[in-house]
Design a protein around this motif. Structure first.
Motif, mmCIF file in Angstrom:
data_model
loop_
_atom_site.group_PDB
_atom_site.id
_atom_site.type_symbol
_atom_site.label_atom_id
_atom_site.label_comp_id
_atom_site.label_asym_id
_atom_site.label_seq_id
_atom_site.Cartn_x
_atom_site.Cartn_y
_atom_site.Cartn_z
ATOM 1 N N GLY A 11 0.773 -1.226 0.000
ATOM 2 C CA GLY A 11 0.000 0.000 0.000
ATOM 3 C C GLY A 11 0.806 1.278 0.000
ATOM 4 O O GLY A 11 0.250 2.355 -0.187
ATOM 5 N N ARG A 12 2.145 1.188 0.211
ATOM 6 C CA ARG A 12 2.942 2.406 0.182
ATOM 7 C C ARG A 12 3.129 2.879 -1.268
ATOM 8 O O ARG A 12 3.167 2.082 -2.180
ATOM 9 N N ALA A 13 3.241 4.198 -1.428
ATOM 10 C CA ALA A 13 3.480 4.732 -2.766
ATOM 11 C C ALA A 13 4.898 4.397 -3.207
ATOM 12 O O ALA A 13 5.832 4.439 -2.419
ATOM 13 N N GLY A 14 5.074 4.059 -4.467
ATOM 14 C CA GLY A 14 6.409 3.798 -5.000
ATOM 15 C C GLY A 14 6.468 2.534 -5.805
ATOM 16 O O GLY A 14 5.459 2.028 -6.291
ATOM 17 N N GLY A 15 7.688 1.992 -5.981
ATOM 18 C CA GLY A 15 7.889 0.773 -6.745
ATOM 19 C C GLY A 15 7.699 -0.447 -5.875
ATOM 20 O O GLY A 15 7.384 -0.355 -4.691
ATOM 21 N N ARG A 16 7.908 -1.602 -6.462
ATOM 22 C CA ARG A 16 7.793 -2.855 -5.714
ATOM 23 C C ARG A 16 8.771 -3.882 -6.258
ATOM 24 O O ARG A 16 9.240 -3.786 -7.401
ATOM 25 N N VAL A 17 9.063 -4.860 -5.443
ATOM 26 C CA VAL A 17 9.890 -5.984 -5.867
ATOM 27 C C VAL A 17 9.031 -6.918 -6.709
ATOM 28 O O VAL A 17 7.933 -7.302 -6.296
ATOM 29 N N LEU A 18 9.523 -7.252 -7.891
ATOM 30 C CA LEU A 18 8.781 -8.121 -8.796
ATOM 31 C C LEU A 18 9.189 -9.576 -8.589
ATOM 32 O O LEU A 18 10.244 -9.878 -8.030
ATOM 33 N N GLY A 19 8.358 -10.472 -9.086
ATOM 34 C CA GLY A 19 8.624 -11.903 -9.003
ATOM 35 C C GLY A 19 8.649 -12.544 -10.374
ATOM 36 O O GLY A 19 8.502 -11.874 -11.402
ATOM 37 N N ASP A 20 8.804 -13.854 -10.391
ATOM 38 C CA ASP A 20 8.865 -14.572 -11.662
ATOM 39 C C ASP A 20 7.627 -14.342 -12.518
ATOM 40 O O ASP A 20 7.722 -14.303 -13.750
ATOM 41 N N VAL A 21 6.491 -14.156 -11.881
ATOM 42 C CA VAL A 21 5.254 -13.943 -12.621
ATOM 43 C C VAL A 21 5.283 -12.641 -13.420
ATOM 44 O O VAL A 21 4.511 -12.464 -14.375
ATOM 45 N N ASP A 22 6.179 -11.734 -13.054
ATOM 46 C CA ASP A 22 6.260 -10.424 -13.712
ATOM 47 C C ASP A 22 7.282 -10.377 -14.842
ATOM 48 O O ASP A 22 7.454 -9.331 -15.477
ATOM 49 N N LEU A 23 7.971 -11.481 -15.106
ATOM 50 C CA LEU A 23 9.089 -11.442 -16.049
ATOM 51 C C LEU A 23 8.668 -11.069 -17.461
ATOM 52 O O LEU A 23 9.355 -10.285 -18.133
ATOM 53 N N LEU A 24 7.568 -11.591 -17.933
ATOM 54 C CA LEU A 24 7.140 -11.264 -19.297
ATOM 55 C C LEU A 24 6.837 -9.774 -19.419
ATOM 56 O O LEU A 24 7.187 -9.132 -20.415
ATOM 57 N N GLY A 25 6.188 -9.219 -18.416
ATOM 58 C CA GLY A 25 5.916 -7.786 -18.425
ATOM 59 C C GLY A 25 7.192 -6.976 -18.386
ATOM 60 O O GLY A 25 7.315 -5.939 -19.057
ATOM 61 N N ALA A 26 8.170 -7.428 -17.594
ATOM 62 C CA ALA A 26 9.440 -6.720 -17.502
ATOM 63 C C ALA A 26 10.190 -6.769 -18.831
ATOM 64 O O ALA A 26 10.795 -5.778 -19.265
ATOM 65 N N LEU A 27 10.152 -7.916 -19.495
ATOM 66 C CA LEU A 27 10.798 -8.020 -20.805
ATOM 67 C C LEU A 27 10.116 -7.123 -21.832
ATOM 68 O O LEU A 27 10.778 -6.558 -22.713
ATOM 69 N N ALA A 28 8.813 -6.959 -21.711
ATOM 70 C CA ALA A 28 8.092 -6.056 -22.616
ATOM 71 C C ALA A 28 8.533 -4.612 -22.397
ATOM 72 O O ALA A 28 8.647 -3.831 -23.352
ATOM 73 N N VAL A 29 8.792 -4.236 -21.150
ATOM 74 C CA VAL A 29 9.306 -2.894 -20.862
ATOM 75 C C VAL A 29 10.669 -2.713 -21.533
ATOM 76 O O VAL A 29 10.936 -1.708 -22.188
ATOM 77 N N CYS A 30 11.542 -3.699 -21.386
ATOM 78 C CA CYS A 30 12.875 -3.614 -21.980
ATOM 79 C C CYS A 30 12.807 -3.522 -23.503
ATOM 80 O O CYS A 30 13.629 -2.834 -24.127
ATOM 81 N N ALA A 31 11.838 -4.202 -24.107
ATOM 82 C CA ALA A 31 11.721 -4.219 -25.568
ATOM 83 C C ALA A 31 11.403 -2.845 -26.139
ATOM 84 O O ALA A 31 11.585 -2.615 -27.342
ATOM 85 N N ARG A 32 10.933 -1.916 -25.306
ATOM 86 C CA ARG A 32 10.645 -0.564 -25.800
ATOM 87 C C ARG A 32 11.927 0.186 -26.149
ATOM 88 O O ARG A 32 11.894 1.140 -26.928
ATOM 89 N N ASP A 33 13.049 -0.208 -25.565
ATOM 90 C CA ASP A 33 14.340 0.403 -25.879
ATOM 91 C C ASP A 33 15.409 -0.669 -25.735
ATOM 92 O O ASP A 33 16.144 -0.720 -24.743
ATOM 93 N N PRO A 34 15.513 -1.561 -26.720
ATOM 94 C CA PRO A 34 16.388 -2.732 -26.567
ATOM 95 C C PRO A 34 17.866 -2.409 -26.412
ATOM 96 O O PRO A 34 18.590 -3.157 -25.750
ATOM 97 N N VAL A 35 18.335 -1.307 -26.975
ATOM 98 C CA VAL A 35 19.752 -0.964 -26.848
ATOM 99 C C VAL A 35 20.065 -0.475 -25.438
ATOM 100 O O VAL A 35 21.031 -0.904 -24.813
ATOM 101 N N ALA A 36 19.243 0.415 -24.915
ATOM 102 C CA ALA A 36 19.482 0.947 -23.577
ATOM 103 C C ALA A 36 19.289 -0.112 -22.497
ATOM 104 O O ALA A 36 19.893 -0.032 -21.427
ATOM 105 N N SER A 37 18.464 -1.118 -22.779
ATOM 106 C CA SER A 37 18.096 -2.091 -21.747
ATOM 107 C C SER A 37 18.811 -3.424 -21.861
ATOM 108 O O SER A 37 18.543 -4.332 -21.080
ATOM 109 N N VAL A 38 19.743 -3.581 -22.799
ATOM 110 C CA VAL A 38 20.289 -4.912 -23.092
ATOM 111 C C VAL A 38 20.924 -5.562 -21.869
ATOM 112 O O VAL A 38 20.832 -6.791 -21.690
ATOM 113 N N LEU A 39 21.560 -4.786 -20.987
ATOM 114 C CA LEU A 39 22.186 -5.384 -19.806
ATOM 115 C C LEU A 39 21.143 -6.015 -18.893
ATOM 116 O O LEU A 39 21.353 -7.106 -18.347
ATOM 117 N N ALA A 40 20.014 -5.337 -18.717
ATOM 118 C CA ALA A 40 18.934 -5.894 -17.906
ATOM 119 C C ALA A 40 18.237 -7.037 -18.635
ATOM 120 O O ALA A 40 17.905 -8.067 -18.031
#
Length: 302
Positions: A11-40
């Motif tokens: 319930g606190r404002a801010g980010g959160r620690v993600l889990g395995d269930v979030d990996l596809l969503g996280a990869l989709a975020v990275c795909a928006r800028d594949p060069v800047a995000s390649v390390l992640a």
């Protein structure tokens, strides 16, 4: 977007620690800028196969109205990925990651990635974390997606497994020149393991020559480079090095042209790198090969 609010699971404002269930969503975020995000992306692709625990770090996310907008890989390196055009939203994401980083203390050896989020993150963390050893605020991010403009060096090839003892000293010399201290940890150390792994994966490239001296003949590495991260259709070149005795012979240009030829495949059509802006000779060499700037990285070293 200014009225949206992101909430942690508790319930606190801010980010959160993600889990395995979030990996596809996280990869989709990275795909928006594949060069800047390649390390992640490289870490997330590993985690997608074996889980986050296997990738050696944790994953943070920033959401607004239930949409994952930004992520941050927190491992040996802290890598924020914030492909958000709206500046206030991007700032809130980075501030959320700073809060998570402060809560656990410094565990990383560097903060690296796109310059804007890296520098804002460090601005926040510098108030509570120990001082950085060096801040490299402007590092042109360059790419090539066509054949090189320079004739590739025919002597540059992939390192062989039996050349580990030959390649390792060149890697240590490069790292020491670039970062300011030796990464050597002895047999089985993390740096040595990484070098061996890159060779085994076919991601280490060398030009080896026979050096004739009064003491006899020995083989030596005169040019080397690695693909430090390969993910999301991008192969990022790292660790480019020419032995000091052979600098000025344009070996870096023809050598990099060979690396581009070897690294560009249907799976990785884009070859990238980032370089310190003050290294004018390197920037010029990469431009001569055909690299063009598409963004700016920054690195904070501890």
């Amino acid at each position: 977007m200014g009225s949206r609010r992101a909430m942690l699971l508790d319930g606190r404002a801010g980010g959160r620690v993600l889990g395995d269930v979030d990996l596809l969503g996280a990869l989709a975020v990275c795909a928006r800028d594949p060069v800047a995000s390649v390390l992640a992306t490289a870490r997330l692709e590993q985690a997608a196969v074996g889980g986050l625990r296997s990738a050696g770090g944790s994953l943070w996310g920033y959401e607004e109205d239930g949409e994952l907008l930004a992520i941050c890989w927190a491992g040996a390196n802290l890598v924020p990925v914030v492909p958000v055009a709206d500046a206030p939203t991007a700032a809130r994401a980075v501030d959320a990651f700073a809060a998570l980083a402060r809560s656990q203390g410094r565990r990383c050896s560097s903060i690296v990635g796109a310059a804007d989020p890296v520098m804002r993150l460090w601005e926040q963390l510098s108030r509570s974390w120990p001082a950085a050893r060096e801040v490299r605020a402007v590092q042109p991010s360059m790419v090539i997606d066509e054949p090189p403009l320079v004739t590739p060096d025919p002597q540059v090839r992939r390192s062989r497994a039996d050349e580990y003892e030959l390649v390792l000293p060149a890697c240590i010399r490069m790292f020491t020149e670039e970062v300011g201290y030796s990464p050597a940890g002895g047999p089985g150390g993390p740096y040595e393991t990484r070098v061996r792994g890159l060779i085994g994966a076919g991601r280490s490239f060398v030009r080896v020559e026979r050096d004739e001296t009064h003491r006899g003949s020995r083989r030596t590495v005169v040019f080397k480079a690695e693909l430090g991260a390969v993910a999301g259709g991008v192969a990022q070149v790292q660790g480019v090095w020419v032995t000091p005795e052979r600098r000025g012979e344009r070996l870096s240009e023809s050598g990099m042209a060979a690396v581009v030829d070897l690294a560009r495949t249907p799976e990785t059509p884009l070859v990238s790198l980032y370089v310190n802006a003050y290294n004018h000779r390197a920037v010029a060499a990469y431009r001569a090969v055909g690299f063009r700037q598409v963004g700016t990285y920054a690195t904070v070293l501890f």
